[in-house]
Design a protein around this motif. Structure first.
Motif, short mmCIF file in Angstrom:
data_model
loop_
_atom_site.label_atom_id
_atom_site.label_comp_id
_atom_site.label_asym_id
_atom_site.label_seq_id
_atom_site.Cartn_x
_atom_site.Cartn_y
_atom_site.Cartn_z
N MET A 82 0.84 -1.20 0.00
CA MET A 82 0.00 0.00 0.00
C MET A 82 0.87 1.25 0.00
SD MET A 82 -2.97 1.38 -0.07
CE MET A 82 -4.11 0.05 0.34
N GLU A 83 1.88 1.28 0.87
CA GLU A 83 2.73 2.47 0.92
C GLU A 83 3.50 2.65 -0.39
OE1 GLU A 83 5.44 5.14 3.81
OE2 GLU A 83 5.51 2.97 4.20
N ALA A 84 3.93 1.55 -1.00
CA ALA A 84 4.63 1.65 -2.29
C ALA A 84 3.71 2.27 -3.34
CB ALA A 84 5.11 0.28 -2.74
N GLY A 85 2.44 1.87 -3.34
CA GLY A 85 1.49 2.45 -4.28
C GLY A 85 1.25 3.92 -4.03
N LEU A 86 1.15 4.30 -2.77
CA LEU A 86 0.94 5.70 -2.42
C LEU A 86 2.15 6.56 -2.80
CD1 LEU A 86 -0.78 5.17 1.03
CD2 LEU A 86 -1.88 6.00 -1.07
N LYS A 87 3.35 6.02 -2.60
CA LYS A 87 4.57 6.75 -2.99
C LYS A 87 4.62 6.98 -4.49
CE LYS A 87 7.77 5.09 0.57
NZ LYS A 87 8.93 4.21 0.81
N THR A 88 4.17 5.99 -5.25
CA THR A 88 4.24 6.02 -6.71
C THR A 88 3.13 6.86 -7.33
OG1 THR A 88 5.19 3.79 -6.63
CG2 THR A 88 4.34 4.52 -8.75
N HIS A 89 1.98 6.88 -6.69
CA HIS A 89 0.78 7.53 -7.23
C HIS A 89 0.98 9.02 -7.45
CE1 HIS A 89 -3.37 9.05 -7.31
NE2 HIS A 89 -3.70 7.84 -7.70
N ARG A 90 0.56 9.50 -8.62
CA ARG A 90 0.52 10.95 -8.90
C ARG A 90 -0.84 11.47 -8.46
NH1 ARG A 90 1.38 9.13 -14.10
NH2 ARG A 90 -0.53 10.21 -14.67
N GLY A 91 -0.85 12.50 -7.65
CA GLY A 91 -2.12 13.06 -7.21
C GLY A 91 -2.61 12.39 -5.94
N LYS A 92 -3.89 12.61 -5.65
CA LYS A 92 -4.49 12.15 -4.40
C LYS A 92 -5.15 10.78 -4.60
CE LYS A 92 -7.23 13.91 -0.59
NZ LYS A 92 -7.87 15.11 -0.06
#
Length: 142
Positions: A82-92
């Protein structure tokens, strides 16, 4: 009301194999179709993703965001992924979802990455699936 496009799910018969094999084509085609259909978010469900979940979530987020500007609803029971996805995600992004069991590990992500979340406010209870529509009801409602 927010519309969340589904089916980018590791257990999907159609898209699960593409996700497991990291075949971007079908994944991106669905993301484009759901964007055109007017979704507000696209849900990415990688399940528990115990082996290399962080790298897998990063790949899926990058693959989907290469073809759409929609925010993603990230769905995994693996806090590292989950944290890896949040770090990678552009925007909110949207965390879908934080259970009571994972609250201590994942709730801080909402502040750290300025993301929204869906909270599951039950713990250790089994909710039967109603055969008519797939809705899950607490035992007290049955």
């Amino acid at each position: 009301m927010k519309l969340i496009g589904e089916n980018l799910n590791i257990v999907s018969k159609k898209y699960g194999p593409a996700l497991k094999e990291r075949d971007a084509g079908p994944v991106q085609e669905l993301a484009i179709a759901q964007t055109k259909a007017g979704m507000d978010y696209l849900d990415i469900n990688i399940g528990p993703a115990r082996k290399d979940g962080d790298k897998f979530m990063e790949w899926v987020v990058k693959t989907v965001q290469a073809v759409t500007d929609l925010p993603l609803s990230l769905d995994t029971t693996n806090p590292i992924a989950m944290e890896a996805g949040l770090k990678t995600h552009r925007g909110k992004a949207l965390i879908n979802s934080i259970s009571l069991e994972r609250m201590d590990a994942e709730l801080p992500f909402t502040l750290k990455y300025n993301c929204d979340f869906v909270a599951l406010l039950w713990a250790g209870m089994v909710y039967p699936v109603m055969p008519m529509n797939g809705a899950r009801l607490p035992p007290s409602c049955l």
